[in-house]
Design a protein around this motif. Structure first.
Motif, PDB file in Angstrom:
ATOM      1  N   ASN A 165      -7.340  -4.932  -2.768  1.00 22.93           N
ATOM      2  CA  ASN A 165      -8.545  -4.258  -3.210  1.00 22.93           C
ATOM      3  C   ASN A 165      -9.118  -5.211  -4.259  1.00 22.93           C
ATOM      4  O   ASN A 165      -8.442  -5.456  -5.260  1.00 22.93           O
ATOM      5  CB  ASN A 165      -8.191  -2.901  -3.835  1.00 22.93           C
TER       6      ASN A 165
ATOM      7  N   ALA B  12       0.833   5.340  -7.303  1.00 21.63           N
ATOM      8  CA  ALA B  12       1.212   3.932  -7.399  1.00 21.63           C
ATOM      9  C   ALA B  12       0.901   3.392  -8.796  1.00 21.63           C
ATOM     10  O   ALA B  12       1.636   2.562  -9.338  1.00 21.63           O
ATOM     11  CB  ALA B  12       0.451   3.125  -6.344  1.00 21.63           C
TER      12      ALA B  12
ATOM     13  N   ARG C 224      -0.788  12.567  -6.340  1.00 21.94           N
ATOM     14  CA  ARG C 224      -0.108  11.673  -7.263  1.00 21.94           C
ATOM     15  C   ARG C 224       1.344  11.386  -6.863  1.00 21.94           C
ATOM     16  O   ARG C 224       2.288  11.713  -7.586  1.00 21.94           O
ATOM     17  CB  ARG C 224      -0.171  12.212  -8.713  1.00 21.94           C
TER      18      ARG C 224
ATOM     19  N   SER D 157      -1.441   7.839  -1.590  1.00 23.00           N
ATOM     20  CA  SER D 157      -2.858   8.113  -1.849  1.00 23.00           C
ATOM     21  C   SER D 157      -3.755   7.647  -0.714  1.00 23.00           C
ATOM     22  O   SER D 157      -4.656   8.365  -0.287  1.00 23.00           O
ATOM     23  CB  SER D 157      -3.306   7.408  -3.123  1.00 23.00           C
ATOM     24  N   LYS D 158      -3.503   6.435  -0.245  1.00 20.67           N
ATOM     25  CA  LYS D 158      -4.396   5.853   0.758  1.00 20.67           C
ATOM     26  C   LYS D 158      -3.899   6.174   2.160  1.00 20.67           C
ATOM     27  O   LYS D 158      -4.654   6.618   3.011  1.00 20.67           O
ATOM     28  CB  LYS D 158      -4.504   4.343   0.562  1.00 20.67           C
TER      29      LYS D 158
ATOM     30  N   ASP E  83       1.655  -5.082  -4.905  1.00 21.35           N
ATOM     31  CA  ASP E  83       1.018  -3.778  -4.722  1.00 21.35           C
ATOM     32  C   ASP E  83       0.612  -3.662  -3.253  1.00 21.35           C
ATOM     33  O   ASP E  83      -0.320  -4.325  -2.802  1.00 21.35           O
ATOM     34  CB  ASP E  83      -0.205  -3.689  -5.647  1.00 21.35           C
TER      35      ASP E  83
HETATM   36  C1  LIG Z   1      -4.943  -1.737  -5.247  1.00 26.95           C
HETATM   37  C2  LIG Z   1      -4.638  -0.352  -5.707  1.00 26.95           C
HETATM   38  N1  LIG Z   1      -3.408  -0.087  -6.173  1.00 26.95           N
HETATM   39  C3  LIG Z   1      -3.082   1.136  -6.617  1.00 26.95           C
HETATM   40  C4  LIG Z   1      -4.005   2.157  -6.613  1.00 26.95           C
HETATM   41  C5  LIG Z   1      -3.614   3.482  -7.197  1.00 26.95           C
HETATM   42  O1  LIG Z   1      -3.087   4.327  -6.278  1.00 26.95           O
HETATM   43  P1  LIG Z   1      -2.517   5.739  -6.727  1.00 26.95           P
HETATM   44  O2  LIG Z   1      -3.572   6.747  -6.435  1.00 26.95           O
HETATM   45  O3  LIG Z   1      -1.313   5.912  -5.862  1.00 26.95           O
HETATM   46  O4  LIG Z   1      -2.177   5.687  -8.168  1.00 26.95           O
HETATM   47  C6  LIG Z   1      -5.287   1.936  -6.144  1.00 26.95           C
HETATM   48  C7  LIG Z   1      -6.299   3.014  -6.169  1.00 26.95           C
HETATM   49  O5  LIG Z   1      -7.465   2.824  -6.060  1.00 26.95           O
HETATM   50  C8  LIG Z   1      -5.615   0.651  -5.673  1.00 26.95           C
HETATM   51  O6  LIG Z   1      -6.830   0.365  -5.205  1.00 26.95           O
END
Ligand SMILES: Cc1ncc(COP(=O)(O)O)c(C=O)c1O
Length: 399
Positions: free
Chosen positions: A175, A100, A245, A236-237, A204
């Protein structure tokens, strides 16, 4: 020696990583640290993902792919946006990026001109402001607190907007706070944005599958905003695939084309093996995702209940993501071994050294009152962390 660029000197290194690094150093020195700093699922990706990756290696999927991603993965991502967000995007409007983060970087570079203002509601993941700076923009931060559920409200948005405004960043679920905007809240923001038609919205939604409320509405669900939105998501999450990635962005066709051009001149494409694994993640059985969310739901309940009984902690319930976000201003003014607690950095250091629990102070996210604990950790570790925090808090005394 010649100097580094002003662009590079303007950005701050990640403080989350700095606190994680400090925890690692203490661990390496033999300290029994419980590390709740990093936002990384403690689960393995679903088995089908691992199998698809192994098959991709064996079949030689180790070449460049199209810049915007494999067509079948863009289709699967468009289906995911439809199914989980109710958003209709053609697969051609989707870009597969290296996480992301890469999608956000593409979008900032595609939309922000030098001198443009990027509105970042705080508290926020620090990457947004630093990425805005990298793109030559000027971050304009606007604070929020528990009274508004740590969300941007129309008055604050109106005050932050001006002739140079170019992009508004929304993180939902957020976050660090776990806040999720309701559709009504987004509509109220949309009404303010009507008077500023040149402002883009970057939403996001990388935590949107990890939620404790029925839905995570997207600003792109509001018809007047859809053509002004870039919607970020990734695996990722949701699928515990941080190191693979794979991220996605969906946007109007002109923005997608700009993001593809930027990606083509920077990283080229997301790794092909990861893309095939990502395809398996999106098209396979989703019960592993549900199982992870069920585990986070239990941890959220248990961990937040125990933190709530720590004197001086005020702990809101997050609606999404996997962070506890206690307000610890109740501890300010107390002392520990003759050292006063005056701010969140002091409290974070106290908990690291006295409770051996590593976390990130809110100052890293632009908040002077709270701490961020990741509860993407086992039940046993979380229970032990909560016990240690209770014991350490009991040792605090008035100055
Ligand atoms: C709010 C937020 N957006 C994006 C990301 C990044 O995600 P990615 O691992 O897909 O680059 C994170 C990762 O901690 C995040 O907390």
């Amino acid at each position: 020696m010649p100097s580094i660029s002003s662009r590079a000197s303007a950005i701050q290194p990640s403080r989350t990583i700095a606190f994680n690094q400090r925890a690692r150093e203490l661990k390496a020195a033999g300290q029994d640290i419980i590390d709740l700093t990093v936002g990384e699922p403690d689960f393995r990706p679903p088995a089908a993902v691992l199998e698809a990756a192994a098959a991709a290696v064996l079949k030689g999927a180790d070449r460049y792919t199209p810049v915007a991603g494999l067509p079948e993965l863009r289709r699967a991502a468009a289906d995911m946006y439809r199914q989980y967000k109710g958003l209709d995007y053609a697969p051609e409007q989707l870009v597969v990026s290296c996480g992301a983060k890469n999608g956000i970087a593409n979008a900032m570079l595609a939309l922000v001109n030098p001198g443009d203002e990027v509105i970042v509601p705080l508290p926020a993941w620090p990457t947004y402001t630093e990425m805005a700076r990298l793109a030559g923009g000027t971050p304009v931060t606007t604070p929020s607190d528990a009274a508004t559920g740590y969300k941007l409200d129309p008055e604050r948005l109106r005050a932050a907007l001006g002739p140079k405004s170019r992009l508004l960043v929304v993180g939902t679920p957020s976050n660090p706070t776990g806040a999720v905007y309701t559709l009504a809240e987004l509509e109220a923001l949309a009404r303010v944005l009507e008077a500023f038609p040149d402002v883009w919205i970057l939403s996001d939604e990388v935590y949107s599958r990890i939620r404790y409320v029925p839905e995570v509405p997207s600003p792109a669900a509001i018809p007047s905003l859809k053509d002004r939105c870039v919607i970020i998501d990734g695996l990722s999450k949701s699928h515990a695939m941080t190191g693979w990635r794979i991220g996605f962005s969906a946007a109007p066709a002109s923005v997608t084309a700009a993001c593809v051009a930027i990606q083509g001149q920077t990283v080229t494409c997301a790794p092909g093996i990861s893309q095939l694994a990502g395809l398996a993640a999106l098209t396979g059985d989703q019960s592993p995702v549900d199982a992870m969310v069920a585990a986070y739901t239990k941890r959220r309940s248990d961990f937040i209940t125990s933190l709530r009984s720590v004197p001086g902690f005020i702990v809101p319930q997050p609606d999404g993501a996997f962070y506890a976000w206690p307000d610890v201003t109740g501890l300010f003014g107390l002392s520990w071994k003759g050292r006063p607690l005056e701010n969140v950095d002091d409290v974070a250091l106290f908990l690291l050294e006295e409770a051996l629990v590593a976390l990130v102070p809110g100052s890293a996210f632009g908040d002077p009152a709270s701490l961020r604990f990741s509860f993407a950790a086992s039940d046993a570790l979380l229970a032990s962390a909560a016990n240690r925090i209770h014991e350490a808090a009991a040792s605090l005394h008035d100055r």
